[in-house]
Design a protein around this motif. Structure first.
Motif, PDB file in Angstrom:
ATOM      1  N   MET A 253       0.827  -1.200   0.000  1.00 12.44           N
ATOM      2  CA  MET A 253       0.000   0.000   0.000  1.00 12.44           C
ATOM      3  C   MET A 253       0.869   1.260   0.000  1.00 12.44           C
ATOM      4  O   MET A 253       0.635   2.200  -0.779  1.00 12.44           O
ATOM      5  N   LEU A 254       1.874   1.281   0.863  1.00  7.09           N
ATOM      6  CA  LEU A 254       2.745   2.457   0.952  1.00  7.09           C
ATOM      7  C   LEU A 254       3.595   2.624  -0.314  1.00  7.09           C
ATOM      8  O   LEU A 254       3.748   3.733  -0.829  1.00  7.09           O
ATOM      9  N   ALA A 255       4.132   1.512  -0.813  1.00  7.15           N
ATOM     10  CA  ALA A 255       4.934   1.582  -2.040  1.00  7.15           C
ATOM     11  C   ALA A 255       4.073   2.013  -3.223  1.00  7.15           C
ATOM     12  O   ALA A 255       4.502   2.799  -4.078  1.00  7.15           O
ATOM     13  N   GLY A 256       2.827   1.508  -3.261  1.00  5.47           N
ATOM     14  CA  GLY A 256       1.926   1.873  -4.356  1.00  5.47           C
ATOM     15  C   GLY A 256       1.579   3.346  -4.340  1.00  5.47           C
ATOM     16  O   GLY A 256       1.427   3.971  -5.400  1.00  5.47           O
ATOM     17  N   GLY A 257       1.449   3.920  -3.136  1.00  7.38           N
ATOM     18  CA  GLY A 257       1.184   5.354  -3.043  1.00  7.38           C
ATOM     19  C   GLY A 257       2.314   6.171  -3.627  1.00  7.38           C
ATOM     20  O   GLY A 257       2.096   7.145  -4.366  1.00  7.38           O
ATOM     21  N   ARG A 258       3.538   5.787  -3.316  1.00 11.75           N
ATOM     22  CA  ARG A 258       4.694   6.514  -3.837  1.00 11.75           C
ATOM     23  C   ARG A 258       4.798   6.367  -5.358  1.00 11.75           C
ATOM     24  O   ARG A 258       5.089   7.338  -6.069  1.00 11.75           O
ATOM     25  N   LEU A 259       4.549   5.157  -5.865  1.00 19.74           N
ATOM     26  CA  LEU A 259       4.611   4.924  -7.305  1.00 19.74           C
ATOM     27  C   LEU A 259       3.549   5.728  -8.048  1.00 19.74           C
ATOM     28  O   LEU A 259       3.809   6.307  -9.112  1.00 19.74           O
ATOM     29  N   ALA A 260       2.324   5.763  -7.482  1.00 22.31           N
ATOM     30  CA  ALA A 260       1.233   6.481  -8.143  1.00 22.31           C
ATOM     31  C   ALA A 260       1.474   7.978  -8.172  1.00 22.31           C
ATOM     32  O   ALA A 260       1.077   8.662  -9.121  1.00 22.31           O
ATOM     33  N   MET A 265      -0.871   6.226 -13.972  1.00 21.34           N
ATOM     34  CA  MET A 265      -1.321   5.107 -14.802  1.00 21.34           C
ATOM     35  C   MET A 265      -0.201   4.162 -15.214  1.00 21.34           C
ATOM     36  O   MET A 265      -0.409   2.948 -15.250  1.00 21.34           O
ATOM     37  N   PRO A 266       1.023   4.652 -15.523  1.00 21.32           N
ATOM     38  CA  PRO A 266       2.101   3.696 -15.766  1.00 21.32           C
ATOM     39  C   PRO A 266       2.330   2.762 -14.574  1.00 21.32           C
ATOM     40  O   PRO A 266       2.595   1.565 -14.756  1.00 21.32           O
ATOM     41  N   ALA A 267       2.191   3.307 -13.347  1.00 23.03           N
ATOM     42  CA  ALA A 267       2.347   2.472 -12.149  1.00 23.03           C
ATOM     43  C   ALA A 267       1.245   1.432 -12.067  1.00 23.03           C
ATOM     44  O   ALA A 267       1.509   0.245 -11.803  1.00 23.03           O
ATOM     45  N   ILE A 268       0.004   1.844 -12.307  1.00 22.92           N
ATOM     46  CA  ILE A 268      -1.123   0.907 -12.244  1.00 22.92           C
ATOM     47  C   ILE A 268      -0.982  -0.175 -13.305  1.00 22.92           C
ATOM     48  O   ILE A 268      -1.158  -1.374 -13.028  1.00 22.92           O
ATOM     49  N   LEU A 269      -0.642   0.215 -14.522  1.00 26.39           N
ATOM     50  CA  LEU A 269      -0.469  -0.768 -15.600  1.00 26.39           C
ATOM     51  C   LEU A 269       0.671  -1.726 -15.291  1.00 26.39           C
ATOM     52  O   LEU A 269       0.552  -2.949 -15.500  1.00 26.39           O
ATOM     53  N   GLY A 270       1.781  -1.195 -14.802  1.00 29.87           N
ATOM     54  CA  GLY A 270       2.927  -2.045 -14.475  1.00 29.87           C
ATOM     55  C   GLY A 270       2.608  -3.030 -13.361  1.00 29.87           C
ATOM     56  O   GLY A 270       2.993  -4.211 -13.429  1.00 29.87           O
ATOM     57  N   LEU A 310      -5.628   4.030  -7.892  1.00 30.88           N
ATOM     58  CA  LEU A 310      -7.012   3.943  -8.349  1.00 30.88           C
ATOM     59  C   LEU A 310      -7.913   4.878  -7.546  1.00 30.88           C
ATOM     60  O   LEU A 310      -8.807   5.520  -8.107  1.00 30.88           O
ATOM     61  N   GLN A 311      -7.688   4.962  -6.237  1.00 27.61           N
ATOM     62  CA  GLN A 311      -8.487   5.862  -5.402  1.00 27.61           C
ATOM     63  C   GLN A 311      -8.270   7.316  -5.831  1.00 27.61           C
ATOM     64  O   GLN A 311      -9.226   8.099  -5.945  1.00 27.61           O
ATOM     65  N   THR A 312      -7.012   7.677  -6.050  1.00 29.80           N
ATOM     66  CA  THR A 312      -6.708   9.044  -6.489  1.00 29.80           C
ATOM     67  C   THR A 312      -7.345   9.333  -7.834  1.00 29.80           C
ATOM     68  O   THR A 312      -7.922  10.403  -8.061  1.00 29.80           O
ATOM     69  N   ARG A 313      -7.267   8.388  -8.729  1.00 30.92           N
ATOM     70  CA  ARG A 313      -7.827   8.547 -10.068  1.00 30.92           C
ATOM     71  C   ARG A 313      -9.345   8.768 -10.000  1.00 30.92           C
ATOM     72  O   ARG A 313      -9.898   9.607 -10.728  1.00 30.92           O
ATOM     73  N   ALA A 314     -10.010   8.043  -9.106  1.00 27.70           N
ATOM     74  CA  ALA A 314     -11.469   8.156  -8.982  1.00 27.70           C
ATOM     75  C   ALA A 314     -11.883   9.562  -8.570  1.00 27.70           C
ATOM     76  O   ALA A 314     -12.818  10.137  -9.138  1.00 27.70           O
ATOM     77  N   ILE A 315     -11.198  10.141  -7.589  1.00 26.42           N
ATOM     78  CA  ILE A 315     -11.609  11.477  -7.132  1.00 26.42           C
ATOM     79  C   ILE A 315     -11.191  12.553  -8.127  1.00 26.42           C
ATOM     80  O   ILE A 315     -11.843  13.588  -8.225  1.00 26.42           O
ATOM     81  N   GLU A 316     -10.136  12.299  -8.885  1.00 21.43           N
ATOM     82  CA  GLU A 316      -9.696  13.302  -9.867  1.00 21.43           C
ATOM     83  C   GLU A 316     -10.673  13.408 -11.031  1.00 21.43           C
ATOM     84  O   GLU A 316     -10.795  14.466 -11.649  1.00 21.43           O
ATOM     85  N   PHE A 317     -11.367  12.321 -11.342  1.00 21.66           N
ATOM     86  CA  PHE A 317     -12.336  12.358 -12.437  1.00 21.66           C
ATOM     87  C   PHE A 317     -13.733  12.750 -11.971  1.00 21.66           C
ATOM     88  O   PHE A 317     -14.665  12.768 -12.778  1.00 21.66           O
ATOM     89  N   ILE A 371      -9.033  -3.315 -19.127  1.00 15.91           N
ATOM     90  CA  ILE A 371      -9.868  -2.166 -18.764  1.00 15.91           C
ATOM     91  C   ILE A 371      -8.992  -0.938 -18.510  1.00 15.91           C
ATOM     92  O   ILE A 371      -9.317   0.176 -18.913  1.00 15.91           O
ATOM     93  N   ALA A 372      -7.855  -1.151 -17.814  1.00 16.35           N
ATOM     94  CA  ALA A 372      -6.938  -0.044 -17.539  1.00 16.35           C
ATOM     95  C   ALA A 372      -6.373   0.539 -18.831  1.00 16.35           C
ATOM     96  O   ALA A 372      -6.226   1.769 -18.963  1.00 16.35           O
TER      97      ALA A 372
END
Length: 389
Positions: A253-260, A265-270, A310-317, A371-372
């Motif tokens: 979770m923490l590593a994913g936050g830093r990557l995002a 989206m490159p982080a999510i796809l990877g 994904l959470q960040t992406r949801a609120i940004e849209f 989907i991504a």
């Protein structure tokens, strides 16, 4: 780290412990209330369905309140639900308490995500959301196993009594540390906020979450018989594997936050691509003790690393209704949990062996990846709007 994030993390720890603890004390509950294990299992299903279906409506109902006020009231509902569970004299009262606690779950995380994003600079939003959700993942490592031990030793009601002070401490921390703002939790606090469901990027982001969590729970729901049948692991070793899975959740979770925050989206796809490889490999590594346990750590880390982005992406849209959008993500995750368990069960009944479930998870992750990719293609034509938390 803003101290407001600590208050949100404490609350998410309590909510996570309350959600998952029932699985560890299910036999005790069934025996004490004189119901079957399958009927007691409906306590898990009812909670998930309440989060899935009720969360967005609760978020809209709280829409006219300032965000801080909404979070405090939701934590009060959560605490009241756990008090009802601790006092339950029969199955139906316990079910009602679980539903009451679940009503606060999705909307608390939905509004909490917006608050977390608002207390840090734009380039650190995903990490802030990850820090909030770290409480939820930490619950899997400490709160759930310790709560199960307490329930076995002092009775299952003691587990819910132990959660009550966590709720009270969380509410006090929210009062003390979350910045006061008159800005409402939502857009106009009406059903019109659901208009964001007509936005393709919101639906695609929720769909990624549904497919990803379905992949995870198609395996995780049946992990004990899977590891027993493939590698002949003892219950003790399986417990270690699940503990490492929880540790992986926290770290991922923490590593994913830093990557995002670096490249969303490159982080999510990877990460989704890496998950395809990990699940496919698990079909082979699950046959030996050390590779199987190591794979559980990797699955736990990488599957949860996608969440902050994904959470960040949801609120940004959905800048006009970010809390509803983030709550829909919680609904999607819980829907995926239920779908994954159901799809895995149907596959097993159709003749699939436990050791083949990782291939099913692989296929579902490929769906999430497709989907991504569709979301990326759409964004190139229609860039995301600016979100001001």
């Amino acid at each position: 780290m803003p101290i407001a994030l600590l208050a949100l993390a404490i609350a998410s720890f309590g909510i996570g412990t309350s959600e998952f603890i029932i699985m560890g004390i299910l036999p005790d509950v069934a025996r004490d209330l004189s119901v079957s294990i399958p009927r007691a299992g409906l306590l898990v299903t009812a909670y998930a369905l309440t989060v899935t279906l009720g969360g967005p409506f609760v978020a809209v109902a709280a829409g006219r309140l300032p965000r801080k006020t909404a979070l405090i009231l939701l934590m009060g509902v959560f605490t009241a639900g756990n008090v009802a569970c601790a006092l339950a004299g029969d199955y139906w009262m316990l079910l009602a308490g679980r539903i009451l606690a679940a009503l606060s779950h999705g909307s608390f995380f939905g509004i909490g995500v917006v608050v977390a994003a608002s207390v840090v600079p734009r380039e650190r939003r995903s990490m802030a959301i990850a820090l909030m959700f770290s409480g939820l993942t930490f619950a899997n490592v400490t709160g759930v196993p310790l709560g199960a031990m307490l329930g076995h030793w002092a009775g299952w009601r003691s587990t819910f009594w132990a959660i009550v002070p966590i709720g009270l401490i969380s509410a006090a921390a929210l009062v003390a540390f979350v910045p006061k703002t008159e800005k409402p939790a939502e857009g106009d606090g009406s059903l019109a906020d659901f208009r964001i469901l007509g936005r393709p990027q919101i639906l695609l982001t929720v769909a990624i979450s549904v497919a990803g969590s379905a992949a995870l729970f198609a395996v995780l729901t049946y992990i004990a018989p899977l590891l027993t049948s493939t590698a002949n692991l003892s219950q003790q070793v399986i417990s270690v594997a699940l503990l490492l899975f929880g540790v992986g959740n926290f770290v991922g979770m923490l590593a994913g936050g830093r990557l995002a925050d670096w490249r969303q989206m490159p982080a999510i796809l990877g990460l989704l691509g890496l998950l395809v490889v990990i699940y496919a490999s698990f079909a082979f590594t699950s046959h030996a003790t050390i590779p199987a346990v190591a794979s559980m750590l990797l699955i736990g880390a990488v599957s949860f690393a996608t969440s902050p982005g994904l959470q960040t992406r949801a609120i940004e849209f959905a800048p006009e209704a970010p809390g509803v959008s983030a709550t829909l993500m919680q609904s999607g995750f819980n829907l995926g949990n239920a779908l994954g368990a159901w799809i895995g069960g149907m596959a097993l009944e159709a003749g699939l062996e436990y050791g083949q479930l990782p291939w099913l998870a692989t296929a579902l992750t490929v769906v999430a990846l497709v989907i991504a990719l569709a979301s990326v293609a759409l964004e190139r034509r229609n860039p995301k709007p600016q979100f001001a938390a």
